[in-house]
Motif scaffolding. Structure first.
Motif, short mmCIF file in Angstrom:
data_model
loop_
_atom_site.label_atom_id
_atom_site.label_comp_id
_atom_site.label_asym_id
_atom_site.label_seq_id
_atom_site.Cartn_x
_atom_site.Cartn_y
_atom_site.Cartn_z
N TRP A 301 1.23 -29.77 -3.53
CA TRP A 301 2.51 -29.08 -3.66
C TRP A 301 2.96 -28.48 -2.33
O TRP A 301 4.11 -28.59 -1.93
N ARG A 302 1.99 -27.84 -1.62
CA ARG A 302 2.33 -27.22 -0.34
C ARG A 302 2.77 -28.25 0.69
O ARG A 302 3.54 -27.95 1.60
N GLY A 303 2.28 -29.48 0.55
CA GLY A 303 2.63 -30.52 1.52
C GLY A 303 3.96 -31.19 1.27
O GLY A 303 4.42 -32.00 2.09
N LEU A 304 4.62 -30.86 0.16
CA LEU A 304 5.91 -31.48 -0.14
C LEU A 304 7.03 -30.81 0.65
O LEU A 304 7.06 -29.58 0.79
N GLN A 305 7.94 -31.60 1.14
CA GLN A 305 9.04 -31.04 1.92
C GLN A 305 10.14 -30.47 1.03
O GLN A 305 10.74 -29.44 1.35
N ASN A 306 10.39 -31.11 -0.10
CA ASN A 306 11.45 -30.64 -0.99
C ASN A 306 11.05 -30.88 -2.45
O ASN A 306 11.51 -31.83 -3.08
N PRO A 307 10.16 -30.03 -2.97
CA PRO A 307 9.63 -30.28 -4.32
C PRO A 307 10.60 -29.98 -5.45
O PRO A 307 10.41 -30.44 -6.57
N GLU A 308 11.62 -29.18 -5.17
CA GLU A 308 12.52 -28.78 -6.25
C GLU A 308 13.26 -29.98 -6.82
O GLU A 308 13.75 -30.84 -6.08
N GLY A 309 13.36 -30.03 -8.11
CA GLY A 309 14.13 -31.08 -8.76
C GLY A 309 13.35 -32.35 -9.05
O GLY A 309 13.90 -33.29 -9.62
N MET A 310 12.06 -32.41 -8.65
CA MET A 310 11.27 -33.61 -8.96
C MET A 310 11.03 -33.70 -10.46
O MET A 310 10.75 -32.69 -11.11
N VAL A 311 11.12 -34.90 -10.98
CA VAL A 311 10.88 -35.12 -12.41
C VAL A 311 9.97 -36.33 -12.58
O VAL A 311 10.24 -37.40 -12.02
N ALA A 312 8.92 -36.16 -13.34
CA ALA A 312 8.01 -37.26 -13.65
C ALA A 312 8.43 -37.91 -14.94
O ALA A 312 9.01 -37.28 -15.84
#
Length: 313
Positions: A301-312
């Motif tokens: 999670w910390r390595g993601l640049q833009n985690p907001e809005g991701m949906v699996a």
């Protein structure tokens, strides 16, 4: 003086690691282990190296003759006949025994199966029990017949399924308790004291797991999603689809006290990473994005640049 029950000549059939404790129990018993039947060497790992089964490896260490075959036809039947077994024992061999092979040992074959027969007959009984939300499972030793897991039962032992146990953990525990259970049945058969009773209840089928079984349906309730995740762990391994690729979830737990998230939505709070379901979210512990090694979910999670809005999916 009381008479001593005769020892039996036993042929064993099994393939995966969960069959090895029974092989060891028979080797340590007063009976004579005259041979082991297992599936042929299989390609494993990225290099697809041909590798003996766990049963083949352990049998070789015990100096027990090994017959390797994926199908038990005339040649294999004659090879077993040449061993002159009194009794056959099978644990997770991975193939069917037909009438000619069943008839070779004078006492037939007995099977250690990891379920409370007739519930969960078939290839993946523990996995299906966990996936279905069963709170109890166990092991059965029964007389092998041509119909799938349908023979009369000598012994049935029950075991609870813990709320956070994976199928792999349950299966490993049953492999050891079941080995002792089966050894007791073998002794009773040798003494002429074993009694088998017909199965009671409605059968259910434990079909072999496929990759489709491992995909989590995040629109289901959290309890059902978590049960499926535990049931397919460690193999074939739970996953969701993220960005069109498989996103593996190696470890997680149900977070009943966490804020709700929409099904498939990710969220983070206090250094913890959550994945939404129809009810309670999952707290992700160890994940593996496509093309990468398994890692702590918080590190991912910390390595993601833009985690907001991701949906699996």
């Amino acid at each position: 003086m009381p008479s001593v029950a005769p020892s039996l000549r036993i042929v064993f059939a099994g393939t995966p690691a969960v069959a090895v404790p029974t092989l060891d129990a028979l080797a340590e018993s007063r009976h004579e282990l005259v041979g082991a039947v297992t599936r042929a060497d299989a390609p494993l790992g990225r290099k697809r190296t041909l590798t003996p089964s766990p049963v083949a490896t352990r049998a070789a260490e015990l100096a027990v003759p090994v017959i390797k075959a994926n199908r038990l036809r005339d040649d294999e039947t004659e090879a077993v006949r040449a061993l002159a077994p009194d009794l056959g024992v099978i644990v997770a061999y991975g193939g069917l025994l037909r009438a000619p092979m069943l008839a070779v040992p004078r006492l037939g074959w007995i099977n250690l199966h990891f379920s409370l027969l007739p519930r969960w007959r078939g290839a993946a009984p523990v996995q299906r029990a966990v996936m279905a939300g069963d709170t109890e499972t166990g092991s059965a030793v029964f007389q092998l017949v041509e119909e799938l897991d349908a023979g009369d039962v000598f012994s049935l032992e029950r075991r609870p399924i813990g709320p956070d146990e994976t199928a792999g953990q349950v299966l490993e525990a049953l492999s050891f308790s079941g080995a002792a259970q089966l050894a007791s049945v073998v002794d009773a058969i040798a003494a002429g004291e074993a009694v088998a009773a017909p199965q009671q209840g409605e059968p259910t089928l434990a079909a072999k797991l496929t990759l489709d079984d491992a995909r989590l349906a995040l629109t289901d309730a959290g309890d059902a999603v978590y049960a499926r995740l535990r049931g397919v762990s460690p193999e074939p391994g739970a996953f969701v689809v993220l960005g069109g690729e498989r996103f593996k979830i190696h470890a997680a737990r149900l977070a009943k006290g966490a804020d709700r998230l929409a099904p498939g939505a990710f969220g983070s709070r206090g250094g913890r990473v959550y994945l939404g379901t129809a009810t309670h979210p999952l707290e992700l512990l160890i994940v593996q994005p496509a093309g990468k090694k398994a890692m702590a979910a918080a590190d991912w999670w910390r390595g993601l640049q833009n985690p907001e809005g991701m949906v699996a999916e």
